[in-house]
Structures are given as C-alpha cells and as structure tokens.
Scaffold this motif. Structure first.
Motif, PDB file in Angstrom:
ATOM      1  N   UNK A  81      48.546   1.366  63.791  1.00 30.37           N
ATOM      2  CA  UNK A  81      48.086   1.597  62.424  1.00 30.37           C
ATOM      3  C   UNK A  81      46.781   2.374  62.451  1.00 30.37           C
ATOM      4  N   UNK A  82      46.664   3.338  61.569  1.00 33.04           N
ATOM      5  CA  UNK A  82      45.497   4.222  61.570  1.00 33.04           C
ATOM      6  C   UNK A  82      44.243   3.542  61.049  1.00 33.04           C
ATOM      7  N   UNK A  83      44.410   2.581  60.167  1.00 37.45           N
ATOM      8  CA  UNK A  83      43.257   1.942  59.558  1.00 37.45           C
ATOM      9  C   UNK A  83      43.002   0.592  60.209  1.00 37.45           C
ATOM     10  N   UNK A  84      41.783   0.416  60.710  1.00 38.91           N
ATOM     11  CA  UNK A  84      41.392  -0.864  61.289  1.00 38.91           C
ATOM     12  C   UNK A  84      41.021  -1.837  60.174  1.00 38.91           C
ATOM     13  N   UNK A  85      41.227  -3.112  60.442  1.00 39.30           N
ATOM     14  CA  UNK A  85      40.891  -4.160  59.472  1.00 39.30           C
ATOM     15  C   UNK A  85      39.548  -4.744  59.868  1.00 39.30           C
ATOM     16  N   UNK A  86      38.633  -4.824  58.901  1.00 41.17           N
ATOM     17  CA  UNK A  86      37.277  -5.322  59.157  1.00 41.17           C
ATOM     18  C   UNK A  86      37.040  -6.545  58.281  1.00 41.17           C
TER      19      UNK A  86
END
Length: 162
Positions: A81-86
């Motif tokens: 997935x391109x977007x990391x979860x923060x």
C-alpha cells in the motif's frame, strides 16, 4: 491435446515461514533494540509496524523481501500500500500477497500469445489462463516467451498435460 495453465499463486506456508524468519531477524537486529516493531500475518496480508517512522518501515520491508527470496517466494507477488498508517508514535504499512490473475493481466497474456502467432489457443478461465496446442514444443515456446516478458505479477505454469 497438450495443455497447461498460467496462474499466479504463492505458497501460504512459505509466506508464513518468510514472515517468521523476518520476525526472528527483527528480534536479533541491534538497530531495532528497544523499539516496538513487529510483523503480523493474517490471510496473506502482512502488517509491518514500527515506532521509528518511514526509515524503519523500509528496513523491515527489505527484511521481509530478503526472507521471501530465501523461501523462493517471488517478490513480484507482493503489493505494498502506498500510504502508511500513522497512529500516535506508531507507523504501519500493509503488504498484500496477490493470488490469481486479474482480468486485465489475463487479457494482456492472451494478447501476447496471439501476437506471437504460435499455433496455440489461450482462453481465460476464472483466475487462470489455459493454453492449448497440438505440439508440446509450441507450449514450451509460450512458456519461454512469458518468462521473458516483464509482467507486473509473478507467473507459474501449472497442470502441464500431454
């Protein structure tokens, strides 16, 4: 008539072992001492979690890829997935393992086979492509051609029958 199937599958056991090996390496690495970091595998989806941010996530991703190569799992089989979860001070990245051929890739494979004008027929059957021909040599040349192509997904050739 000789036939074979073009599929895209990963061995679930090898994926599990690769994740376990990466977790062991993570526990032994000096740069991950006193850092909350882990690999979680659930149904061919690996969640990479770390406190340190993007740099540590990238290192953990590299550890997972190296473990996969050691277990003979093709690195093309993963989709990150391109977007990391923060969340708070924790970062996570989702890594998915692709099973089966999607329709676009199946159509692309059929088109490649037809462009070579070999005496074979290719048909899409669900998540696989069945190739049928009169001669075994024609089928082997199709396999060689598909291996030489740079496709975005790992391919395996199953069910070869004479």
């Amino acid at each position: 008539m000789p036939t074979f199937d073009v599929v895209s599958e990963v061995d679930v056991v090898d994926v599990k072992h690769a994740v376990e090996n990466a977790s062991r390496e993570l526990n032994n690495r000096f740069d991950f001492r006193n850092v909350e970091a882990s690999f979680d595998l659930k149904e061919l989806v690996v969640t990479i979690k770390a406190e340190g941010g993007d740099f540590q996530l990238q290192q953990m991703e590299d550890m997972l890829r190296a473990a996969m190569v050691k277990r003979n799992v093709d690195p093309k089989a993963i989709k990150i997935d391109e977007k990391d979860i923060h969340r708070g001070k924790s970062f996570s990245r989702i890594v998915r393992f692709q099973q089966g051929l999607d329709t676009l890739l199946s159509k692309k494979i059929v088109k490649l086979i037809k462009e070579k004008k070999l005496k074979v027929q290719a048909s899409i059957q669900g998540e696989k492509v069945r190739v049928t021909g009169k001669k075994r040599d024609d089928l082997q040349s199709v396999i060689a051609m598909l291996r030489a192509e740079e496709l975005e997904q790992a391919l395996q050739f199953d069910n070869f029958r004479d």
